[in-house]
Every structure is written in C-alpha cells, then in structure tokens.
Design a protein around this motif. Structure first.
Motif, short mmCIF file in Angstrom:
data_model
loop_
_atom_site.label_atom_id
_atom_site.label_comp_id
_atom_site.label_asym_id
_atom_site.label_seq_id
_atom_site.Cartn_x
_atom_site.Cartn_y
_atom_site.Cartn_z
N ASP A 22 0.83 -1.21 0.00
CA ASP A 22 0.00 0.00 0.00
C ASP A 22 0.86 1.26 0.00
O ASP A 22 0.50 2.27 -0.60
N ASP A 23 2.00 1.20 0.71
CA ASP A 23 2.88 2.36 0.82
C ASP A 23 3.83 2.50 -0.36
O ASP A 23 4.51 3.51 -0.50
N TYR A 24 3.91 1.48 -1.19
CA TYR A 24 4.88 1.45 -2.28
C TYR A 24 4.47 2.35 -3.43
O TYR A 24 3.30 2.34 -3.83
N GLN A 104 25.99 -19.68 -14.70
CA GLN A 104 25.71 -18.30 -14.34
C GLN A 104 25.47 -18.23 -12.83
O GLN A 104 25.03 -19.22 -12.23
N PRO A 105 25.76 -17.10 -12.21
CA PRO A 105 25.57 -16.99 -10.75
C PRO A 105 24.11 -16.76 -10.36
O PRO A 105 23.82 -16.37 -9.24
N PHE A 106 23.21 -16.97 -11.28
CA PHE A 106 21.78 -16.81 -11.03
C PHE A 106 21.02 -17.73 -11.97
O PHE A 106 21.54 -18.15 -13.00
N ASP A 107 19.79 -18.05 -11.61
CA ASP A 107 18.93 -18.81 -12.50
C ASP A 107 18.15 -17.81 -13.36
O ASP A 107 17.48 -16.92 -12.81
N PRO A 108 18.24 -17.92 -14.69
CA PRO A 108 17.63 -16.90 -15.56
C PRO A 108 16.11 -16.83 -15.48
O PRO A 108 15.52 -15.84 -15.92
N LEU A 109 15.47 -17.85 -14.92
CA LEU A 109 14.02 -17.84 -14.78
C LEU A 109 13.59 -17.73 -13.31
O LEU A 109 12.81 -16.86 -12.94
N GLU A 110 14.13 -18.60 -12.47
CA GLU A 110 13.63 -18.71 -11.10
C GLU A 110 14.04 -17.55 -10.21
O GLU A 110 13.39 -17.29 -9.19
N ASP A 111 15.11 -16.84 -10.55
CA ASP A 111 15.60 -15.77 -9.68
C ASP A 111 15.04 -14.39 -10.03
O ASP A 111 15.53 -13.37 -9.53
N PHE A 112 14.00 -14.37 -10.87
CA PHE A 112 13.43 -13.09 -11.30
C PHE A 112 11.91 -13.10 -11.24
O PHE A 112 11.28 -14.14 -11.42
N THR A 113 11.37 -11.93 -11.00
CA THR A 113 9.94 -11.67 -11.20
C THR A 113 9.83 -10.91 -12.51
O THR A 113 10.42 -9.83 -12.65
N PHE A 114 9.14 -11.46 -13.48
CA PHE A 114 9.02 -10.80 -14.78
C PHE A 114 7.77 -9.92 -14.77
O PHE A 114 6.68 -10.35 -14.39
N VAL A 115 7.97 -8.67 -15.17
CA VAL A 115 6.91 -7.66 -15.06
C VAL A 115 6.17 -7.48 -16.38
O VAL A 115 4.96 -7.69 -16.46
N SER A 116 6.89 -7.10 -17.42
CA SER A 116 6.26 -6.85 -18.73
C SER A 116 7.34 -6.66 -19.78
O SER A 116 8.41 -6.12 -19.50
N THR A 117 7.05 -7.09 -20.99
CA THR A 117 7.90 -6.67 -22.10
C THR A 117 7.61 -5.21 -22.42
O THR A 117 6.54 -4.68 -22.13
N ILE A 118 8.60 -4.55 -23.01
CA ILE A 118 8.47 -3.15 -23.41
C ILE A 118 8.29 -3.06 -24.91
O ILE A 118 7.33 -2.47 -25.42
N GLY A 119 9.25 -3.64 -25.63
CA GLY A 119 9.19 -3.61 -27.09
C GLY A 119 9.75 -4.89 -27.67
O GLY A 119 10.54 -5.59 -27.03
N GLN A 120 9.33 -5.21 -28.87
CA GLN A 120 9.84 -6.37 -29.59
C GLN A 120 10.32 -5.92 -30.97
O GLN A 120 9.77 -4.99 -31.55
N VAL A 256 9.27 -10.65 -5.12
CA VAL A 256 8.52 -9.38 -5.02
C VAL A 256 7.03 -9.71 -4.91
O VAL A 256 6.53 -10.60 -5.61
N SER A 257 6.33 -9.00 -4.06
CA SER A 257 4.91 -9.28 -3.88
C SER A 257 4.13 -9.00 -5.16
O SER A 257 4.52 -8.15 -5.97
N GLY A 258 3.05 -9.74 -5.34
CA GLY A 258 2.22 -9.55 -6.53
C GLY A 258 1.66 -8.15 -6.63
O GLY A 258 1.54 -7.59 -7.73
N GLU A 259 1.33 -7.55 -5.48
CA GLU A 259 0.77 -6.19 -5.49
C GLU A 259 1.78 -5.18 -6.00
O GLU A 259 1.45 -4.29 -6.79
N ILE A 260 3.04 -5.31 -5.56
CA ILE A 260 4.07 -4.38 -6.01
C ILE A 260 4.37 -4.59 -7.49
O ILE A 260 4.49 -3.64 -8.27
N ALA A 261 4.49 -5.85 -7.91
CA ALA A 261 4.73 -6.14 -9.33
C ALA A 261 3.60 -5.57 -10.18
O ALA A 261 3.85 -5.03 -11.27
#
Length: 319
Positions: A22-24, A104-120, A256-261
């Motif tokens: 709510d505060d975000y 890689q020092p991260f998992d390209p799928l599991e370590d991220f919350t994907f928000v939206s594409t911008i352009g293709q 990241v919480s669904g509400e913030i995303a």
C-alpha cells in the motif's frame, strides 16, 4: 497453541506485506541496465523512467552496471532485496546468455519476477543491392556452393549470430559467419564487399536500404513486420519454423509481492500507452509490446530452449 501461534504470525506477515504494498513506493527506485550509457538499453530505460516517475510518484533512477553481456546487472538484481526498489531493463540477450554460458551466478528464470515486455523487434537479412533476387536465391546458391557465402554479424554469441546459425540449421545451407564489433561495423563490411549478407535490426539496415544500397531480403519474425510490409518472412519462404523476435522488458528480483509487481506493471503499461513514448520506442526499431509477467516468462523460457539447441548444434564454444 502452536497452530494458533503460527496462524497469528502468518496473519501479521500478510498484514505487513499488504501495508508495504500500500505504501509502495515511498522512495526512489533503481532502474538497472546491463550496458553502458548512450546505448539502446540506456535509451529505452530513460524513455520509460520519466513517465514511470510521474505515475509512481517517486524518482525512477537509471543506473548502469555493464559487463558480461548484461549478466553483471542480472546478477545484481537477482540478489537484491525483493522490496520493489530495484528493477531491471532486461533484453533478449538474457535468454541468449542462458544458452551461451556454461554457468551463471543466477537462474535466468527462477531468480526473477518478470513484469512486462516493453518492445519487440525482429532482425532483417540484407544484401548489397542487386546481389540476389530473393532469399530463396540466397539459400539455393548457399546449398550449391557450401561455405562460400559470408554472413556478417555483430559478434560471436550475439542474437544476430545465433539467428544466422539457426538459418543454417533450418535450411541445410552452410554459410560462413563473420563477427564484427557491432552491427554498424557489419553493415560497413557489407557495403565494402567483405561479406555477402548481414543479419541485424532495422535501425542498422534501414538507412542503407532507404538509400538504395541494400536489399532487404527477409525478416526473422513469423509475421511480416509493419515497418517493412513488403519484406517476406523466413517462415513463409525458406524456413517454416523460424520465428525470431528480440525484446526489451522489465524484471525484478524473485519474491517481489504480486501487489508491487502489479503497480510497476501498470506504470510500464501506462507509459507505453502514451503516444510520445510509443513513438520514441518505435523510432528505435521496436514495436511497443506490453505484456503480462507470465507471458514474458514463457517467451524467455521458449527462447532459452531454442538458443540452447542452436549453440549445441552449431558447435559454438560456451563461455
């Protein structure tokens, strides 16, 4: 008693998370890019940062963390607090790196919350004006004389390079793939006759095509591209299964919480709906393409699998 205590703690945690959402946002947001200032990634991030600052009510500050084809930035973001105050400008190279790097020092799928594409945006296959009648002509000549036709691209392991290797695999033609330091250098090599073809973005190829120096023979997307409606696709001519569209998008750390995303996604979508923002994205050769987080994740997962197969089949040395 234990069950009641656990229930109470979960309720407190849920309430705290809701209050945080709510505060975000209550302070500035870091917008991380994995490339240097002045490039396309930096430009796209700055195009979005201004309207996002207004809609979110807090500064969205672009910050560059270049290195390892964007992996330095991705590693930083993946390990950041999932509080919504670190977001990332992701690019199509995110999927390529997952296929190209041994680890890689991260998992390209599991370590991220994907928000939206911008352009293709797709890539175009171009030749010097008058050199070939069509993309079918190119493939026929490449099959008749293997390893004689040279394709210039913007560096080993680039999406352009892998697109050319995929063309080999899908058509049975055998090309010589010649790396350059960037698309502009490859285009210059094509003008000078060092290579016979170039695969690159519209922003690299269109100026010479408009000047009558290049013929654009095909586009890598499944459907014809709006800016070049007369250019056939590889899928409709020589390679039915090719559908290559690169992209930019917004990601955040996993957790990241669904509400913030949702708030960040709404801000990105609102920006892309602005005519001036859409026009500036289009000027970079991309089509504004807002999406859900699920669709963005699915697209990346599919591309990772495609590029893994290309890297393995073509024998490209992993880094």
């Amino acid at each position: 008693m234990l069950k009641k205590l656990l229930l109470a703690l979960s309720v407190v945690g849920l309430a705290a998370g809701t209050a945080q959402a709510d505060d975000y946002p209550s302070r500035s947001i870091r917008f991380i890019i994995g490339f240097g200032a002045g490039g396309n990634a930096d430009t796209v991030a700055r195009i979005l940062a201004e309207p996002m600052t207004k809609s979110l009510g807090q500064p969205v500050v672009v910050e560059s963390k270049p290195g390892a084809g964007g992996n330095v930035a991705s590693d930083f973001v993946s390990k950041s607090d999932p509080d919504g105050y670190t977001i990332q400008l992701m690019v199509g190279g995110h999927a390529v790196s997952a296929a190209l790097y041994k680890s890689q020092p991260f998992d390209p799928l599991e370590d991220f919350t994907f928000v939206s594409t911008i352009g293709q945006f797709p890539f175009f296959v171009a030749a010097r004006a008058g050199a070939y009648e069509s993309i079918e002509d190119v493939i026929a000549k490449a099959k008749a004389a293997p390893n004689t036709i040279k394709i210039g691209h913007s560096g080993v392991g680039s999406t352009q390079h892998l697109s050319g290797e995929l063309l080999d695999l899908e058509t049975g033609a055998e090309f010589i793939h010649v790396p350059y330091k960037g698309g502009a250098a490859a285009a210059t090599a094509l003008l000078g006759g060092e290579v016979d073809l170039v695969i690159d973005t519209g922003t690299v190829i269109s100026p010479q095509a408009d000047a009558g120096e290049f013929d654009i023979l095909a586009v890598t997307s499944k459907d014809r591209w709006p800016s070049q409606p007369d250019v056939p696709t590889l899928a409709e001519t020589v390679a039915p299964d090719i559908d290559i569209v690169s992209w930019t998008g917004v990601g955040m750390p996993a957790g990241v919480s669904g509400e913030i995303a949702d708030k960040v996604r709404a801000s990105v979508h609102a920006a892309l709906a602005m005519p001036d923002v859409a026009e500036r994205i289009s000027a970079l050769g991309a089509r504004p393409s807002p999406s859900s987080g699920e669709d963005m994740r699915g697209m990346i997962a599919r591309q990772i699998e495609v590029w893994k197969k290309v890297v393995e089949a073509s024998g490209i040395e992993k880094r």
